[in-house]
Design a protein around this motif. Structure first.
Motif, PDB file in Angstrom:
ATOM      1  N   PHE A 159       0.342  -0.997   0.450  1.00 11.50           N
ATOM      2  CA  PHE A 159      -0.234  -0.131   0.252  1.00 11.50           C
ATOM      3  C   PHE A 159       0.689   1.271   0.231  1.00 11.50           C
ATOM      4  CE2 PHE A 159      -2.617  -3.118   1.889  1.00 11.50           C
ATOM      5  CZ  PHE A 159      -3.972  -2.918   1.218  1.00 11.50           C
ATOM      6  N   LEU A 160       2.243   0.806   0.078  1.00 14.08           N
ATOM      7  CA  LEU A 160       2.716   2.021  -0.244  1.00 14.08           C
ATOM      8  C   LEU A 160       2.501   3.274  -0.792  1.00 14.08           C
ATOM      9  CD1 LEU A 160       4.798   2.079  -2.749  1.00 14.08           C
ATOM     10  CD2 LEU A 160       6.250   0.557  -0.681  1.00 14.08           C
ATOM     11  N   ARG A 161       2.727   4.522  -1.186  1.00 16.41           N
ATOM     12  CA  ARG A 161       2.786   5.704  -1.783  1.00 16.41           C
ATOM     13  C   ARG A 161       4.146   6.234  -2.365  1.00 16.41           C
ATOM     14  NH1 ARG A 161      -0.655   9.469   1.480  1.00 16.41           N
ATOM     15  NH2 ARG A 161       1.509   8.272   3.081  1.00 16.41           N
ATOM     16  N   GLU A 162       4.135   6.171  -4.094  1.00 19.07           N
ATOM     17  CA  GLU A 162       5.943   6.815  -3.988  1.00 19.07           C
ATOM     18  C   GLU A 162       5.689   8.119  -3.125  1.00 19.07           C
ATOM     19  OE1 GLU A 162       5.979   6.780  -8.758  1.00 19.07           O
ATOM     20  OE2 GLU A 162       4.775   4.477  -8.602  1.00 19.07           O
ATOM     21  N   LYS A 211      -6.802  -4.845  -2.122  1.00 21.58           N
ATOM     22  CA  LYS A 211      -6.198  -4.089  -2.525  1.00 21.58           C
ATOM     23  C   LYS A 211      -7.119  -3.049  -3.886  1.00 21.58           C
ATOM     24  CE  LYS A 211      -2.484  -1.683  -4.187  1.00 21.58           C
ATOM     25  NZ  LYS A 211      -2.020  -1.050  -3.198  1.00 21.58           N
ATOM     26  N   ASN A 215      -7.044   1.375  -3.554  1.00 18.70           N
ATOM     27  CA  ASN A 215      -7.157   2.451  -4.381  1.00 18.70           C
ATOM     28  C   ASN A 215      -8.303   2.705  -5.166  1.00 18.70           C
ATOM     29  OD1 ASN A 215      -4.271   1.676  -4.093  1.00 18.70           O
ATOM     30  ND2 ASN A 215      -3.977   1.086  -6.016  1.00 18.70           N
ATOM     31  N   ARG A 218      -9.329   5.565  -2.790  1.00 12.77           N
ATOM     32  CA  ARG A 218      -8.467   7.108  -2.788  1.00 12.77           C
ATOM     33  C   ARG A 218      -9.025   7.660  -4.146  1.00 12.77           C
ATOM     34  NH1 ARG A 218      -3.097   5.205  -0.189  1.00 12.77           N
ATOM     35  NH2 ARG A 218      -4.348   3.507   1.333  1.00 12.77           N
ATOM     36  N   PHE A 258      -6.534  12.850   0.880  1.00 14.95           N
ATOM     37  CA  PHE A 258      -7.401  12.211  -0.381  1.00 14.95           C
ATOM     38  C   PHE A 258      -8.922  13.416  -0.638  1.00 14.95           C
ATOM     39  CE2 PHE A 258      -4.770   9.288  -0.127  1.00 14.95           C
ATOM     40  CZ  PHE A 258      -3.833   8.961  -1.439  1.00 14.95           C
ATOM     41  N   GLY A 266      -3.664  10.167 -10.757  1.00 13.31           N
ATOM     42  CA  GLY A 266      -3.011   9.750 -11.988  1.00 13.31           C
ATOM     43  C   GLY A 266      -1.985   8.955 -11.037  1.00 13.31           C
ATOM     44  N   CYS A 269      -0.587   3.779 -10.333  1.00 10.63           N
ATOM     45  CA  CYS A 269      -2.016   2.296 -10.154  1.00 10.63           C
ATOM     46  C   CYS A 269      -3.189   3.153  -9.679  1.00 10.63           C
ATOM     47  CB  CYS A 269      -1.158   2.598  -8.442  1.00 10.63           C
ATOM     48  SG  CYS A 269       0.379   1.685  -8.043  1.00 10.63           S
ATOM     49  N   LYS A 325       3.344  13.517  -8.991  1.00  8.50           N
ATOM     50  CA  LYS A 325       3.021  14.250  -7.727  1.00  8.50           C
ATOM     51  C   LYS A 325       4.405  14.887  -7.405  1.00  8.50           C
ATOM     52  CE  LYS A 325       3.115  10.463  -4.652  1.00  8.50           C
ATOM     53  NZ  LYS A 325       2.166   9.205  -3.778  1.00  8.50           N
TER      54      LYS A 325
HETATM   55  O1  LIG Z   1      -5.616  14.152  -1.882  1.00  6.85           O
HETATM   56  C1  LIG Z   1      -5.380  14.359  -2.943  1.00  6.85           C
HETATM   57  C2  LIG Z   1      -4.272  12.756  -2.646  1.00  6.85           C
HETATM   58  C3  LIG Z   1      -3.525  12.531  -3.949  1.00  6.85           C
HETATM   59  N1  LIG Z   1      -4.244  12.910  -5.536  1.00  6.85           N
HETATM   60  C4  LIG Z   1      -3.428  12.247  -6.459  1.00  6.85           C
HETATM   61  O2  LIG Z   1      -3.680  11.234  -6.579  1.00  6.85           O
HETATM   62  C5  LIG Z   1      -3.082  10.546  -7.614  1.00  6.85           C
HETATM   63  C6  LIG Z   1      -2.261   8.953  -6.503  1.00  6.85           C
HETATM   64  O3  LIG Z   1      -0.840  10.187  -5.568  1.00  6.85           O
HETATM   65  P1  LIG Z   1      -0.758   8.866  -4.204  1.00  6.85           P
HETATM   66  O4  LIG Z   1      -2.456   7.797  -3.857  1.00  6.85           O
HETATM   67  O5  LIG Z   1      -0.963   9.400  -2.658  1.00  6.85           O
HETATM   68  O6  LIG Z   1       0.266   8.149  -4.815  1.00  6.85           O
HETATM   69  P2  LIG Z   1       0.741   6.324  -5.397  1.00  6.85           P
HETATM   70  O7  LIG Z   1       2.199   6.512  -5.375  1.00  6.85           O
HETATM   71  O8  LIG Z   1       0.064   6.254  -7.293  1.00  6.85           O
HETATM   72  O9  LIG Z   1      -0.475   5.632  -4.735  1.00  6.85           O
HETATM   73  C7  LIG Z   1      -1.046   4.982  -4.894  1.00  6.85           C
HETATM   74  O10 LIG Z   1      -1.117   3.783  -6.098  1.00  6.85           O
HETATM   75  C8  LIG Z   1       0.031   2.865  -4.795  1.00  6.85           C
HETATM   76  C9  LIG Z   1      -0.099   1.266  -5.641  1.00  6.85           C
HETATM   77  O11 LIG Z   1      -0.965   0.533  -5.964  1.00  6.85           O
HETATM   78  C10 LIG Z   1      -0.953   2.092  -3.747  1.00  6.85           C
HETATM   79  O12 LIG Z   1      -0.065   1.293  -2.875  1.00  6.85           O
HETATM   80  C11 LIG Z   1      -0.880   3.715  -2.637  1.00  6.85           C
HETATM   81  O13 LIG Z   1      -1.445   2.970  -1.424  1.00  6.85           O
HETATM   82  C12 LIG Z   1      -2.073   4.384  -3.134  1.00  6.85           C
HETATM   83  O14 LIG Z   1      -1.971   5.787  -2.433  1.00  6.85           O
HETATM   84  C13 LIG Z   1      -1.686  11.424  -7.513  1.00  6.85           C
HETATM   85  O15 LIG Z   1      -2.014  11.709  -8.944  1.00  6.85           O
HETATM   86  C14 LIG Z   1      -1.643  12.544  -6.803  1.00  6.85           C
HETATM   87  O16 LIG Z   1      -1.703  14.175  -6.424  1.00  6.85           O
HETATM   88  C15 LIG Z   1      -5.271  13.799  -5.210  1.00  6.85           C
HETATM   89  O17 LIG Z   1      -5.110  14.660  -6.123  1.00  6.85           O
HETATM   90  N2  LIG Z   1      -5.565  14.815  -3.918  1.00  6.85           N
END
Ligand SMILES: O=c1ccn([C@@H]2O[C@H](COP(=O)(O)OP(=O)(O)O[C@H]3O[C@H](CO)[C@@H](O)[C@H](O)[C@H]3O)[C@@H](O)[C@H]2O)c(=O)[nH]1
Ligand SMILES: NC(=O)c1ccc[n+]([C@@H]2O[C@H](COP(=O)([O-])OP(=O)(O)OC[C@H]3O[C@@H](n4cnc5c(N)ncnc54)[C@H](O)[C@@H]3O)[C@@H](O)[C@H]2O)c1
Length: 439
Positions: A159-162, A211, A215, A218, A258, A266, A269, A325
Motif C-alpha cells: 500500500f505504499l505511496r511513491e 487492494k 485504491n 482513494r 485524498f 494519476g 496505480c 505528484k
Molecule cells: O489528496 C490527494 C491525494 C492524491 N491525489 C492524486 O492521486 C494520485 C495518486 O497519489 P498517491 O495515492 O499519493 O500515489 P501512489 O504512489 O500512486 O499511491 C497509490 O497507489 C499505490 C499503488 O497501488 C498504492 O500502494 C497506494 O496506497 C495508493 O495511494 C496522484 O495523482 C495524486 O496527485 C490527489 O489528487 N489528491
C-alpha cells in the motif's frame, strides 16, 4: 532474520528490498533490467524516492542487499520470494498479468531444482482470483510441485505511496495477506509483527480485493473533493476551505487524506486499478456506475485545466511539476504530462521545471523519464532554474507543490497568469492573474 528474494526492482520492489535489508534480512533483488541491477550493486538507487539513496548505500555496503538477474541463484539462496513486477492495464482495461506470469514461470522452473521449502508471495496488484487462476497454475506447471504443500503461496498487497514510500513502509495504514499454507502465513505474520497496525489474515481472493478497494476508494475521494471544489468555486466559494471543514468531522472517522480539491489523480496505480475493477465488474454483469463516473470526472478535470491555460492566451507555458505528484520522478499516467502533451499538440510551447525528473536525467538513471509516453522531447524541455522558466513563459502552470518555488511563483503572479492546480499558498485565491482550479 529471513533470506528473501524480491522479483522486480521497480518502485515497490526496490523500496521493500531496501527496507527488508535495513530490518536485518538478507535480500536478493532480481530484475531483467541490467541498469537497475548495476545501480543496486553500485549502492545507488535506480529511482528518485525520498531517503532511498542513503538507505540503499547503507544496506549494500553492509552486504544485506545484492541484485542479480540469476533466478536460480536467488531462489537457492532465499527462503521466500516477493513478486513485485508491474501489472499495467491491458488494452481493454483489464489487469495485465504478462509480467506476473513470466516471473512465476521463472520462479517455478527454479523451484523444480530446489528441495527445501520455499514460499512465493505475490505483492503486485492483481484482481481477485488471479493467484488461483494464473499464478498458482503457472508455478505448479513450471515446478512440477503443488502449491500450499510442496511450496508456500501467499498474496500480500503493498500500500505504499511513491514519494513517502519508506515512511509508509514503517507506518502502514493497513496490513492484509492471504496464505495457502501455515508456513507462509507464519512467515508474513512474523515479518509484520512490531508494526503499529492490525494484521488481517484472510483468503487469497479477499486480500486481492482489498487492494483494489483501497485504491478505488482513494480515487473516489479525490474525484468527490474535486467536484465539490469545482462547484464551490463556481459559487464564489473556496473549495478547499469547504472540504477542510468537512474533514474536521472526525466523529464519522473522516480522514482528510485524498479529500483536498485540486487536479486529476494519476500515477501508476489509481487509474489502472479503477479500470481493472470496472472491467471485472462488467465481466461479472455488475454495473459500476460510480467507477464510470470517476473515470469520466477525472478526465473532465484535465479538460478543466486545459481550458484555464487556453483562457490565459499564453503561447508559451511553463509547467512547475510534470511527474504525477511531487517527490517522485515517476511520470506514469501523470495528468500533468497528459495536459502538457495536449497543449503541445495544439501548438503551445511548453517548458518544464521538475526537480525530481531533472535529477533522474542528471543522474543518468536508466529509469529517467519513466512512464512518459506522451510528451515529445521531454528531456530537452526540462529547465533547471525556475526563474529562467518564469522569465521565458507567458503563463505558469503550477502542477506540483515544491516548497522552494513559492516565493518566485507568488512574484510571477504579479506579471503574468499563474494557473495553480495544487495551491502553492493557502491564503491565495483566484484574483487577477492568479487562478486556482478550485479556489
Ligand atoms: O489528496 C490527494 C491525494 C492524491 N491525489 C492524486 O492521486 C494520485 C495518486 O497519489 P498517491 O495515492 O499519493 O500515489 P501512489 O504512489 O500512486 O499511491 C497509490 O497507489 C499505490 C499503488 O497501488 C498504492 O500502494 C497506494 O496506497 C495508493 O495511494 C496522484 O495523482 C495524486 O496527485 C490527489 O489528487 N489528491
Ligand atoms: N508504484 C507504486 O507505488 C505501487 C504501490 C503498491 C503496489 N504497486 C503494484 O506493485 C506492482 C509493481 O509496481 P511498480 O510501480 O513497482 O512497477 P515497475 O514497473 O516500476 O517495476 C517492475 C519491475 O519488474 C521488472 N520485471 C519485469 N519482468 C520481470 C521478470 N520476469 N523478472 C524480474 N523482474 C522483472 C521490471 O524490469 C521492473 O523493474 C504493480 O502491480 C503495481 O500495481 C505499485
Amino acid at each position: 532474520m529471513a533470506r528473501i528474494s524480491v522479483f522486480g526492482i521497480g518502485y515497490v520492489g526496490v523500496v521493500s528490498a531496501a527496507c527488508l535489508a535495513k530490518d536485518g534480512h538478507t535480500v536478493i533483488a532480481v530484475d531483467v533490467d541490467p541498469g537497475k541491477i548495476k545501480s543496486i550493486n553500485d549502492g545507488l538507487s535506480p529511482i528518485v524516492e525520498n531517503g532511498l539513496d542513503a538507505l540503499i548505500a547503507e544496506v549494500v555496503a553492509a552486504g544485506k542487499l545484492t541484485a542479480t538477474n540469476d533466478v536460480q541463484y536467488a531462489i537457492d539462496n532465499s527462503d521466500a520470494s516477493f513478486v513485485a513486477v508491474g501489472t499495467p492495464s491491458a488494452p481493454d482495461g483489464s489487469v495485465g498479468l504478462t509480467y506476473v506470469e513470466g516471473v512465476c514461470r521463472n520462479i517455478g522452473a527454479a523451484l523444480a531444482n530446489k528441495s527445501s521449502f520455499h514460499s512465493v508471495i505475490i505483492r503486485s496488484t492483481i484482481v481477485p482470483g488471479s493467484c488461483e487462476a494464473t499464478c498458482i497454475p503457472v508455478l505448479e506447471k513450471a515446478s512440477g510441485k503443488v502449491a500450499g504443500t510442496d511450496f508456500g503461496m501467499g498474496y500480500y498487497p503493498e500500500f505504499l505511496r511513491e514519494s513517502t514510500a519508506i515512511e509508509d513502509y514503517y507506518d502502514p495504514g493497513l496490513i492484509v495477506f492471504g496464505a495457502l499454507d501455515k508456513k507462509t502465513g507464519d512467515f508474513l505474520t512474523a515479518l509484520n509483527t512490531g508494526l503499529n497496525c492490525k494484521i488481517h489474515v484472510v483468503d487469497l481472493r479477499t486480500a486481492e480485493m482489498v487492494k483494489y478497494t483501497s485504491n478505488t476508494w482513494r480515487a473516489v475521494k479525490v474525484t468527490f473533493a474535486n467536484e465539490i471544489g469545482n462547484i464551490a468555486k463556481a459559487s464564489g466559494l473556496d473549495g478547499q476551505t469547504v472540504m477542510e471543514i468537512l474533514c474536521s468531522d472526525e466523529k464519522v472517522a473522516m480522514s482528510k487524506y485524498f479529500m483536498r480539491p485540486g487536479f486529476a489523480f494519476g500515477g501508476s496505480c489509481l487509474p489502472k486499478d479503477v479500470r481493472a475493477l470496472r472491467y471485472l465488474a462488467n465481466s461479472t454483469g455488475t454495473n459500476a456506475h460510480l467507477l464510470n463516473a470517476v473515470i469520466e470526472a477525472n478526465e473532465a478535470q484535465i479538460q478543466r485545466a486545459e481550458a484555464m491555460v487556453e483562457a490565459s492566451g499564453a503561447a508559451k507555458v511553463g509547467f512547475v511539476g510534470i511527474s504525477f505528484k511531487p517527490g517522485t520522478d515517476d511520470l506514469r499516467e501523470s495528468p500533468l504530462a497528459e495536459l502538457a502533451a495536449r497543449l503541445i499538440a495544439k501548438g503551445v510551447e511548453v517548458g518544464i521545471y521538475d526537480p525530481y525528473v531533472f535529477e533522474a536525467y542528471a543522474a543518468n538513471n536508466s529509469t529517467a523519464g519513466r512512464g512518459n509516453d506522451v510528451i515529445p522531447d521531454l528531456k530537452d524541455r526540462m529547465v533547471e532554474d525556475l526563474d529562467h522558466l518564469i522569465g521565458d513563459s507567458g503563463a505558469i502552470l503550477v502542477g506540483n507543490f515544491y516548497k522552494n518555488t513559492v516565493g518566485s511563483l507568488e512574484k510571477a503572479a504579479q506579471t503574468r497568469p499563474v494557473l495553480d492546480l495544487t495551491r502553492m499558498k493557502r491564503d491565495m485565491v483566484s484574483e487577477g492573474q492568479y487562478q486556482g482550479i478550485c479556489w
